[in-house]
Design an enzyme around this catalytic site. Sequence first.
Site, PDB file in Angstrom:
ATOM      1  CE  LYS A   1      -2.170   2.959   2.119  1.00  0.00           C
ATOM      2  NZ  LYS A   1      -1.823   4.372   1.853  1.00  0.00           N
TER       3      LYS A   1
ATOM      4  N   GLY B   1       6.050   4.396   9.267  1.00  0.00           N
ATOM      5  CA  GLY B   1       5.220   5.599   9.323  1.00  0.00           C
ATOM      6  C   GLY B   1       5.248   6.171  10.725  1.00  0.00           C
ATOM      7  CB  SER B   2       3.040   8.624  12.308  1.00  0.00           C
ATOM      8  OG  SER B   2       1.785   7.993  12.107  1.00  0.00           O
TER       9      SER B   2
ATOM     10  N   GLY C   1       1.306   3.454  13.576  1.00  0.00           N
ATOM     11  CA  GLY C   1       1.933   2.167  13.919  1.00  0.00           C
ATOM     12  C   GLY C   1       1.158   1.459  15.015  1.00  0.00           C
TER      13      GLY C   1
ATOM     14  CD  GLU D   1      11.886   3.280  10.476  1.00  0.00           C
ATOM     15  OE1 GLU D   1      11.641   4.078  11.413  1.00  0.00           O
ATOM     16  OE2 GLU D   1      12.185   3.642   9.332  1.00  0.00           O
TER      17      GLU D   1
ATOM     18  CB  CYS E   1      13.149   7.607  10.405  1.00  0.00           C
ATOM     19  SG  CYS E   1      11.759   7.279   9.361  1.00  0.00           S
TER      20      CYS E   1
ATOM     21  CD  GLU F   1       9.996  11.316  13.198  1.00  0.00           C
ATOM     22  OE1 GLU F   1       8.872  10.799  13.262  1.00  0.00           O
ATOM     23  OE2 GLU F   1      10.981  10.735  12.701  1.00  0.00           O
TER      24      GLU F   1
HETATM   25  P1  ADP Z   1       2.218  10.330   7.851  1.00  0.00           P
HETATM   26  O1  ADP Z   1       1.475  10.956   8.979  1.00  0.00           O
HETATM   27  O2  ADP Z   1       3.625  10.705   7.793  1.00  0.00           O
HETATM   28  O3  ADP Z   1       1.549  10.375   6.518  1.00  0.00           O
HETATM   29  P2  ADP Z   1       1.216   7.737   8.517  1.00  0.00           P
HETATM   30  O4  ADP Z   1       1.802   6.891   9.566  1.00  0.00           O
HETATM   31  O5  ADP Z   1      -0.132   8.290   8.775  1.00  0.00           O
HETATM   32  O6  ADP Z   1       2.318   8.832   8.236  1.00  0.00           O
HETATM   33  O7  ADP Z   1       1.171   6.970   7.133  1.00  0.00           O
HETATM   34  C1  ADP Z   1       2.086   5.998   6.729  1.00  0.00           C
HETATM   35  C2  ADP Z   1       1.361   4.979   5.885  1.00  0.00           C
HETATM   36  O8  ADP Z   1       0.357   4.355   6.692  1.00  0.00           O
HETATM   37  C3  ADP Z   1       0.631   5.560   4.688  1.00  0.00           C
HETATM   38  O9  ADP Z   1       0.738   4.638   3.608  1.00  0.00           O
HETATM   39  C4  ADP Z   1      -0.798   5.651   5.176  1.00  0.00           C
HETATM   40  O10 ADP Z   1      -1.764   5.624   4.154  1.00  0.00           O
HETATM   41  C5  ADP Z   1      -0.899   4.406   6.026  1.00  0.00           C
HETATM   42  N1  ADP Z   1      -1.976   4.433   7.030  1.00  0.00           N
HETATM   43  C6  ADP Z   1      -2.461   5.499   7.693  1.00  0.00           C
HETATM   44  N2  ADP Z   1      -3.461   5.141   8.520  1.00  0.00           N
HETATM   45  C7  ADP Z   1      -3.621   3.798   8.382  1.00  0.00           C
HETATM   46  C8  ADP Z   1      -4.497   2.823   8.958  1.00  0.00           C
HETATM   47  N3  ADP Z   1      -5.421   3.156   9.860  1.00  0.00           N
HETATM   48  N4  ADP Z   1      -4.359   1.535   8.581  1.00  0.00           N
HETATM   49  C9  ADP Z   1      -3.416   1.180   7.675  1.00  0.00           C
HETATM   50  N5  ADP Z   1      -2.584   2.052   7.085  1.00  0.00           N
HETATM   51  C10 ADP Z   1      -2.665   3.346   7.425  1.00  0.00           C
END
Ligand code: ADP
Length: 498
Positions: A189, A241-242, A246, A263, A298, A400
């Site tokens: 994704k 991601g965040s 996570g 991560e 990161c 961060e």
């Molecule tokens: P940022 O805030 O930097 O965009 P995120 O952690 O929100 O970082 O996003 C990182 C990835 O996780 C993206 O591909 C985002 O679409 C996906 N993502 C965000 N929310 C969800 C969720 N509830 N379930 C699965 N994937 C998600």
Amino acid sequence: MDTPQQPLDIALAHAQRLSGKHLYAGTLQAALSGKTFPVASPATRLQIGTAADGNADDVAAAVGAAAAAQPEWAAMSPRARGKILCQAAAQLTQHTEEIATLLALETGKAIRTESRVEANVLADCFEFYGGLGSELKGETIPFAPNMLVFTQREPIGVVAAILPWNAPLMLMAFKIAPALVAGNTVVVKSAEEAPLSTLFVVELLNRCLPAGVVNILSGFGPSCGGPLVADRRIGKVTFTGSVDTGKVIAHAAAERLIPTTLELGGKSPMIVMEDADLDRTVAGAVAGMRFTRQGQSCTAASRMLVHRSLRDQFVERMAEKVNAMRMGDPLDETTDIGTIISTGQYDRVRSYLDLGRQIPDVQTLQLSAMPEAPALKNGLFIQPTVFVGVDNDNRLAREEIFGPVTCVIPFDTYEQAITMANDSDYGLAATIWTSNLQRALDATRRLQAGFVQVNQNIVAQPGLSYGGIKQSGLGKEASMEAMLDHFTQKKTVLISRD
Ligand code: ADP
């Protein structure tokens, strides 16, 4: 006579051709809902294409394709899978320029300093894992004379790989190359902000891999990533991601008791001792803060803990170096620093700049210069910013920022530096700069981080286990250990000799 097409034209043509598409079961597929969302260059703000807005139906179709392809892929010899990955690496190498240009276009990462480098690491990572097929070994266990006992490593099944936007190609490679060589199939994704370069790479991979082995969806987190994690055919989730997302993913995975690799970012300390070689340290600070990537890393050295005796010199020399860097068009070979990824991220970074300017007694240095080209006037550029004299307890030093913003925090003793370095919720990376070997070794033992360097600050590389502790995440990526521990499951087999 035809004039050869320029890389930008080729990348724009790819962006158009891939617009509104996922890729699964070996072919480009439109979103089942027909919905798309725009993809724009953060440097010019012009739309370059669209991305398919994936939902639960697309997830079901893509996971179905991955599940159908998995048994046959797993039945191949690991070395044969590895050879296919090496062919994929060659394919990626042939297309490095197109990949890098598309990446620069959609993310604003400067072509020379960032995008081309990342496209090369992508290919290198496939080659690295391609060579590891024959390392999928088990052990024999001398349990009892009348039994032959051994373990074997088996693929988990279908892996979901959820990507961020900051180094989408490299981080995709860290996830999918080990998963594939171990015999899993994958559904990626992509991040909302960087869907097209990853899709292009998956398309290239599909020239070498059997249909359904690697698939990619674009879409939003809750509506596309959510159903992917929840799909009962997914056996493992690997995510970058965040921290907050996570945790959402870890909760969802816990519902189905499936493993995750997470991560989740950092607030990495860089300790500069009084005996550090200043030239090397300043160069390391500029590289370590990833100013060329607008600090969107990161492992960015976003907490510079500098011995008080060196502070002024260090700051002056760093400012000189960053001032000499050119911020501008990501596609221009002379550009050092590109853009911030999105308006959301731009506003977020600027809110931290406002916060820093309000702290009494903190000096603010704004470095480099905003680009002047009219085509870039709405671009998401932010000047590299150094806040000098920040307290380690301040939000600027604790949260961060993911932008070109670093704090210089003075200290007086080594013990103070180690205490401050470890006083963080995060534990991804840390560096120490010193000419005292004993101190360096002591610090490598005491620094609470998953990736610790002395007198250098390089980015994650294929072959080196990379991953954080504390709020920075769970598990390792990029190494052989990562493939074995995170993309296989072990079975113990007992055979009676009687
Ligand atoms: P940022 O805030 O930097 O965009 P995120 O952690 O929100 O970082 O996003 C990182 C990835 O996780 C993206 O591909 C985002 O679409 C996906 N993502 C965000 N929310 C969800 C969720 N509830 N379930 C699965 N994937 C998600």
